[in-house]
Design a protein around this motif. Sequence first.
Motif, PDB file in Angstrom:
ATOM      1  N   HIS A 263      54.300  41.684  41.975  1.00 61.51           N
ATOM      2  CA  HIS A 263      55.632  41.214  42.369  1.00 61.51           C
ATOM      3  C   HIS A 263      55.816  39.722  42.101  1.00 61.51           C
ATOM      4  N   ALA A 264      54.744  38.943  42.181  1.00 61.60           N
ATOM      5  CA  ALA A 264      54.833  37.527  41.814  1.00 61.60           C
ATOM      6  C   ALA A 264      55.145  37.388  40.331  1.00 61.60           C
ATOM      7  N   MET A 265      54.552  38.266  39.515  1.00 64.76           N
ATOM      8  CA  MET A 265      54.819  38.249  38.076  1.00 64.76           C
ATOM      9  C   MET A 265      56.292  38.556  37.803  1.00 64.76           C
ATOM     10  N   LEU A 266      56.822  39.557  38.509  1.00 65.43           N
ATOM     11  CA  LEU A 266      58.227  39.922  38.304  1.00 65.43           C
ATOM     12  C   LEU A 266      59.183  38.824  38.770  1.00 65.43           C
ATOM     13  N   GLN A 267      58.906  38.237  39.943  1.00 69.53           N
ATOM     14  CA  GLN A 267      59.813  37.237  40.510  1.00 69.53           C
ATOM     15  C   GLN A 267      59.751  35.909  39.762  1.00 69.53           C
ATOM     16  N   ARG A 268      58.541  35.469  39.421  1.00 69.72           N
ATOM     17  CA  ARG A 268      58.382  34.157  38.780  1.00 69.72           C
ATOM     18  C   ARG A 268      58.471  34.230  37.259  1.00 69.72           C
ATOM     19  N   ARG A 269      58.375  35.430  36.732  1.00 69.71           N
ATOM     20  CA  ARG A 269      58.364  35.648  35.284  1.00 69.71           C
ATOM     21  C   ARG A 269      57.263  34.843  34.609  1.00 69.71           C
ATOM     22  N   GLN A 270      56.093  34.852  35.293  1.00 62.29           N
ATOM     23  CA  GLN A 270      54.901  34.186  34.769  1.00 62.29           C
ATOM     24  C   GLN A 270      53.716  35.138  34.932  1.00 62.29           C
ATOM     25  N   ASN A 271      52.797  35.026  33.977  1.00 65.12           N
ATOM     26  CA  ASN A 271      51.587  35.827  34.070  1.00 65.12           C
ATOM     27  C   ASN A 271      50.836  35.514  35.360  1.00 65.12           C
ATOM     28  N   GLN A 272      50.138  36.489  35.877  1.00 63.46           N
ATOM     29  CA  GLN A 272      49.329  36.333  37.077  1.00 63.46           C
ATOM     30  C   GLN A 272      47.893  36.691  36.732  1.00 63.46           C
ATOM     31  N   CYS A 273      46.965  36.213  37.527  1.00 61.52           N
ATOM     32  CA  CYS A 273      45.546  36.453  37.284  1.00 61.52           C
ATOM     33  C   CYS A 273      44.865  36.830  38.595  1.00 61.52           C
ATOM     34  N   ILE A 274      44.008  37.833  38.551  1.00 60.64           N
ATOM     35  CA  ILE A 274      43.183  38.214  39.692  1.00 60.64           C
ATOM     36  C   ILE A 274      41.742  38.059  39.244  1.00 60.64           C
ATOM     37  N   VAL A 275      40.984  37.248  39.948  1.00 59.86           N
ATOM     38  CA  VAL A 275      39.580  37.013  39.617  1.00 59.86           C
ATOM     39  C   VAL A 275      38.724  37.941  40.474  1.00 59.86           C
ATOM     40  N   ILE A 276      37.863  38.699  39.816  1.00 60.14           N
ATOM     41  CA  ILE A 276      36.933  39.584  40.518  1.00 60.14           C
ATOM     42  C   ILE A 276      35.534  39.078  40.216  1.00 60.14           C
ATOM     43  N   SER A 277      34.819  38.732  41.257  1.00 58.96           N
ATOM     44  CA  SER A 277      33.507  38.116  41.099  1.00 58.96           C
ATOM     45  C   SER A 277      32.508  38.801  42.016  1.00 58.96           C
ATOM     46  N   GLY A 278      31.252  38.836  41.593  1.00 57.69           N
ATOM     47  CA  GLY A 278      30.202  39.405  42.428  1.00 57.69           C
ATOM     48  C   GLY A 278      28.950  39.643  41.622  1.00 57.69           C
ATOM     49  N   GLU A 279      27.902  39.995  42.333  1.00 61.99           N
ATOM     50  CA  GLU A 279      26.626  40.262  41.687  1.00 61.99           C
ATOM     51  C   GLU A 279      26.627  41.646  41.043  1.00 61.99           C
ATOM     52  N   SER A 280      25.623  41.913  40.242  1.00 59.60           N
ATOM     53  CA  SER A 280      25.466  43.206  39.604  1.00 59.60           C
ATOM     54  C   SER A 280      25.369  44.290  40.671  1.00 59.60           C
ATOM     55  N   GLY A 281      26.174  45.335  40.508  1.00 54.75           N
ATOM     56  CA  GLY A 281      26.151  46.443  41.460  1.00 54.75           C
ATOM     57  C   GLY A 281      27.019  46.238  42.677  1.00 54.75           C
ATOM     58  N   SER A 282      27.780  45.147  42.697  1.00 54.67           N
ATOM     59  CA  SER A 282      28.591  44.854  43.884  1.00 54.67           C
ATOM     60  C   SER A 282      29.912  45.623  43.924  1.00 54.67           C
ATOM     61  N   GLY A 283      30.274  46.257  42.813  1.00 50.25           N
ATOM     62  CA  GLY A 283      31.497  47.056  42.791  1.00 50.25           C
ATOM     63  C   GLY A 283      32.655  46.435  42.039  1.00 50.25           C
ATOM     64  N   LYS A 284      32.376  45.485  41.155  1.00 49.24           N
ATOM     65  CA  LYS A 284      33.444  44.821  40.398  1.00 49.24           C
ATOM     66  C   LYS A 284      34.216  45.801  39.523  1.00 49.24           C
ATOM     67  N   THR A 285      33.514  46.672  38.836  1.00 51.34           N
ATOM     68  CA  THR A 285      34.177  47.636  37.949  1.00 51.34           C
ATOM     69  C   THR A 285      35.033  48.594  38.758  1.00 51.34           C
ATOM     70  N   GLN A 286      34.514  49.065  39.875  1.00 53.88           N
ATOM     71  CA  GLN A 286      35.277  49.982  40.722  1.00 53.88           C
ATOM     72  C   GLN A 286      36.519  49.280  41.285  1.00 53.88           C
TER      73      GLN A 286
END
Length: 117
Positions: free
Chosen positions: A83-106
């Motif tokens: 919704h921020a992307m739609l309202q601001r008309r700017q790309n948005q980014c979500i950073v997913i970080s963690g160790e191996s096996g922490s569930g980043k892909t899921q």
Amino acid sequence: QPQQKDYDDLCGLPDLNEKTLLENLRNRFKQEKIYTYVGSILIVINPFKFLPIYNPKYVKMYDNHQLGKLEPHIYAVADVAYHAMLQRRQNQCIVISGESGSGKTQSTNFLIHHLTA
């Protein structure tokens, strides 16, 4: 031991230190509440099992809701970014970080699931 209140946003802890932070996360995890906010940041603790919180009911529940109004969830973060992307008309980014096996892909899969729904 009396049941301690758990905080869905760590910023609300009356005494914020490493011990209270970890105790709060542990208490929430024992209740299968794997998501906890720190302001607009989402902490996820991998339950290493499937929880029934990723169905169409939850997609609809988190659609167009303000962050923090409902229980923390990966769908809430996805929805706020969308919704921020739609309202601001700017790309948005979500950073997913963690160790191996922490569930980043899921977690990425759940984000994409919500965005495509």
